[in-house]
Motif scaffolding. Sequence first.
Motif, short mmCIF file in Angstrom:
data_model
loop_
_atom_site.label_atom_id
_atom_site.label_comp_id
_atom_site.label_asym_id
_atom_site.label_seq_id
_atom_site.Cartn_x
_atom_site.Cartn_y
_atom_site.Cartn_z
N ALA A 104 32.86 32.96 31.58
CA ALA A 104 33.87 34.01 32.48
C ALA A 104 35.23 33.37 32.76
CB ALA A 104 33.13 34.08 33.75
N THR A 105 36.37 34.16 32.54
CA THR A 105 37.77 33.71 32.65
C THR A 105 37.84 33.43 34.20
OG1 THR A 105 38.59 35.98 32.84
CG2 THR A 105 38.31 34.79 30.57
N VAL A 106 38.99 32.42 34.55
CA VAL A 106 39.35 31.95 35.73
C VAL A 106 39.90 33.58 36.66
CG1 VAL A 106 40.96 31.09 37.16
CG2 VAL A 106 39.84 29.88 35.26
N GLY A 107 39.28 33.97 37.69
CA GLY A 107 39.72 35.02 38.41
C GLY A 107 38.71 36.03 38.10
N SER A 108 37.42 35.80 37.46
CA SER A 108 36.36 36.91 37.19
C SER A 108 35.87 37.06 38.64
CB SER A 108 35.30 36.42 36.27
OG SER A 108 36.05 36.18 34.87
N ALA A 109 35.20 38.16 38.92
CA ALA A 109 34.72 38.62 40.12
C ALA A 109 33.06 38.24 39.97
CB ALA A 109 34.69 39.94 40.59
N VAL A 110 32.48 37.26 40.84
CA VAL A 110 31.24 37.03 40.87
C VAL A 110 30.33 37.93 41.65
CG1 VAL A 110 29.39 35.27 41.18
CG2 VAL A 110 31.97 34.74 40.35
N LEU A 111 30.62 38.21 43.04
CA LEU A 111 29.99 38.94 43.71
C LEU A 111 30.62 39.21 45.10
CD1 LEU A 111 28.67 37.32 46.38
CD2 LEU A 111 27.07 36.34 44.90
N ARG A 112 30.26 40.18 45.77
CA ARG A 112 31.16 40.68 46.95
C ARG A 112 30.17 40.40 48.37
NH1 ARG A 112 34.02 46.25 48.80
NH2 ARG A 112 34.76 45.55 50.88
N VAL A 113 30.82 39.65 49.31
CA VAL A 113 29.75 39.56 50.59
C VAL A 113 30.63 40.70 51.42
CG1 VAL A 113 29.52 37.06 50.46
CG2 VAL A 113 31.58 37.94 51.65
N PHE A 114 29.79 41.25 52.27
CA PHE A 114 29.83 42.46 53.10
C PHE A 114 29.36 42.29 54.48
CE2 PHE A 114 29.48 46.83 54.68
CZ PHE A 114 30.94 47.12 54.68
N ALA A 115 30.35 42.34 55.38
CA ALA A 115 29.67 42.25 56.71
C ALA A 115 30.57 43.37 57.67
CB ALA A 115 30.13 40.78 57.44
N VAL A 116 29.39 43.76 58.62
CA VAL A 116 30.06 45.06 59.35
C VAL A 116 30.20 44.64 60.84
CG1 VAL A 116 29.05 46.96 57.91
CG2 VAL A 116 27.78 45.75 59.71
N ASP A 117 31.27 44.91 61.62
CA ASP A 117 31.48 44.71 62.98
C ASP A 117 31.42 46.20 63.47
OD1 ASP A 117 32.39 44.09 65.43
OD2 ASP A 117 33.24 42.23 64.57
N HIS A 118 30.65 46.08 64.77
CA HIS A 118 30.40 47.51 65.55
C HIS A 118 31.51 47.73 66.36
CE1 HIS A 118 26.76 48.77 63.36
NE2 HIS A 118 26.20 47.67 63.47
N ASP A 119 32.61 46.62 66.59
CA ASP A 119 33.61 46.92 67.32
C ASP A 119 34.55 47.83 66.55
OD1 ASP A 119 32.65 45.31 69.65
OD2 ASP A 119 32.89 43.29 68.43
N LYS A 120 35.86 47.81 67.36
CA LYS A 120 36.64 48.65 66.76
C LYS A 120 38.07 48.00 66.69
CE LYS A 120 38.46 53.60 67.68
NZ LYS A 120 38.59 54.42 68.33
N GLY A 121 39.09 48.54 65.72
CA GLY A 121 40.22 48.09 65.79
C GLY A 121 40.34 46.54 65.46
N GLU A 122 40.98 45.75 66.00
CA GLU A 122 41.33 44.41 65.60
C GLU A 122 39.93 43.60 65.99
OE1 GLU A 122 44.02 42.15 64.39
OE2 GLU A 122 44.14 44.31 63.85
N ASN A 123 39.15 44.13 66.78
CA ASN A 123 37.73 43.48 67.27
C ASN A 123 36.88 43.56 65.97
OD1 ASN A 123 38.93 42.58 69.64
ND2 ASN A 123 37.91 44.42 70.70
N ALA A 124 37.20 44.81 65.22
CA ALA A 124 36.23 44.92 63.97
C ALA A 124 36.77 44.48 62.71
CB ALA A 124 35.78 46.33 64.04
N ARG A 125 38.05 43.75 62.79
CA ARG A 125 38.86 43.72 61.43
C ARG A 125 38.15 42.17 61.32
NH1 ARG A 125 43.77 41.21 59.59
NH2 ARG A 125 44.48 41.00 61.74
N ILE A 126 37.79 41.87 59.83
CA ILE A 126 36.94 40.65 59.65
C ILE A 126 37.62 40.03 58.55
CG2 ILE A 126 34.67 39.74 58.32
CD1 ILE A 126 33.49 42.07 59.70
N THR A 127 37.71 38.62 58.53
CA THR A 127 38.29 37.67 57.44
C THR A 127 37.07 36.77 57.12
OG1 THR A 127 40.54 37.67 58.38
CG2 THR A 127 39.84 35.81 57.01
N TYR A 128 37.18 36.59 55.67
CA TYR A 128 35.91 35.75 54.87
C TYR A 128 36.41 34.62 54.39
CZ TYR A 128 33.65 40.55 54.93
OH TYR A 128 33.22 41.81 55.15
N SER A 129 35.82 33.57 54.55
CA SER A 129 36.11 32.22 54.06
C SER A 129 34.80 31.58 53.52
CB SER A 129 36.88 31.34 55.12
OG SER A 129 35.92 31.33 56.31
#
Length: 603
Positions: A368-393
Amino acid sequence: ILISDNGTPPLSSLTRVVVKIDDINDNTPEFEQVSYDVQIPASGYDDDRAMFQNDSPDYFEGADGAFDEDSWESHGVHDMDGLVRVLRVLAFDRDVGQNAKLKYHIKSGKGRSKFKIDNSTGIVYAQKGFEPGQEYELNIKVSDGGNISKHSICKVAVHVVAVPSTSKNPPVINTPQPIKLTESDDIGFLVSSIIATDLDNDTLWYDIVGGDDNNVTFTSEEMQAIHNTNCITQLNISVMDINNHRPEFSESLYKVEISEAVPLYTEVLKLKATDKDDNGKLIYSFHSAENIISLRTFLLDSITGVISLAASLDRETLSEHILTVMVKDGGTPAKRNYARVQIIVHDHNDHTPHFSDKILVGKVFESATVGSAVLRVFAVDHDKGENARITYSIISGNVGNVFNIDPDLGIIRTARELDLTTVTEYTLHVRATDHGQPSLSSTVPAHIMLTMADNAPPKFSSKEIAAEIYEDQLLGSYVAHLDVKSTSSLQFEILDGNTESAFIISPSTGVITTQKYLDYETTKFYNLSVIATNMASISATCNVIIHILDKNDNVPEFLQSQYTGIISESAPIKSLVLTNTSEPLVIKAFDADSKETHCSTLT
């Protein structure tokens, strides 16, 4: 209104709908009488007359052309100072509100400016200075307050009669009984009949002289004739309330916004309602709700109208509460009214981001070339607005920083070239963090396996392989096994470096064995070039360096078969044996294994 489903058994629910009819101005005001015929006592001219005079006396007597027949006049109560009441005309309008608000106008004809009318009460006033025998015909118009006003006209005939010069006896009034009225009695309803007698047999007039503020509630009818002496009596009228008004909320829709974090029993809203009737206290209650949860969440004080929090709010369960509240008066029968309450629940950061899976698994091709997508992680937050905006690391497991993650989308991509021979799998730990204050987070492992693409070439575990074997091994002895990754079966072949065909490789397994006896003394190592080809005819090569290890399989040999030396018989012990040339006698031998020559002197 009933709504029901088609289940077995059917379930249903009821709600109440209050339909308020808005009035339109579809009724013309009506006078109680089409015409009025009244008598007024004659009175002499005095100073008060001046306030009605705009011209000569003939003007007031109706001189031809002295007034505008089309001119309607209307006056306020303050314009009536110094005037005397003549009569009252009554009109009513079956509309309501502004459409039923009436205003009176007068056209006096030849009596112009002798008569004025109160535009709100319909009471006609006149100046003094009427002489017996005079007659006036008045036109009175009543108009409503509709956008397109409607009106009616009635005629009033006024006759001026003579007043007796003397009267020996004042009239005597029979004391009336107290009267009870209801507020729903119609205009023009007969309240009481006041009876008076006069020994002089004079004709009497009746008038209300007090107790009726602004002269708007009651009116008296002129009987006949005239008197010069007065007597006064009192009529007590009690007005009884009937329950003819619905209580009214101050708002048809109450809207309030609160945080889901507010504590229990917090006051959310105070309802306010009024009732034009006098029926005691108003009773507040919940009538219905769009969601039954709302009825369990809030509490309504039936006396004060305060809505408070009875259960904890959860915006994620219900973000908006729509309730119908009811207010009921204390009348018999009771009347009620309704209003809508909308409570919007704002978010509080009380939910941690939640991953849909406990562990994530992904595969990626080594090519696979550099930058190829491997998988996507997905989380949900049942809050609203900024309280529900998620950052992954990625917080651990990213050996060599081979992967990176999109902080907003959660997509894991390759950041470097992959090497299946170095690492075959990775276990990353990914964190999802919301933007609440304070923030909340959770983690999930992501297991990523490296694999080969179907069209990828074979992959040797190493570009160069080293092996060792002793020279005395039997034919067919194992030398090395080539470790190659491939998506299909392989064919192996030695391309180069196989001197005298000393080795052979299994075409299917890649195992190298000896095909001839090896001799360290002849060849110390072999550098084989091996090719591996898959079923797609895609190949790869590697070098196999085979080192031959020595075995002690050679007898040392003297360099000479005979050595001759000379020594004196008297020489002491450890004396050197000499050659004919008087040099020390050196014995030499050679070892083919070590390829070394060994020397020693003879003593």
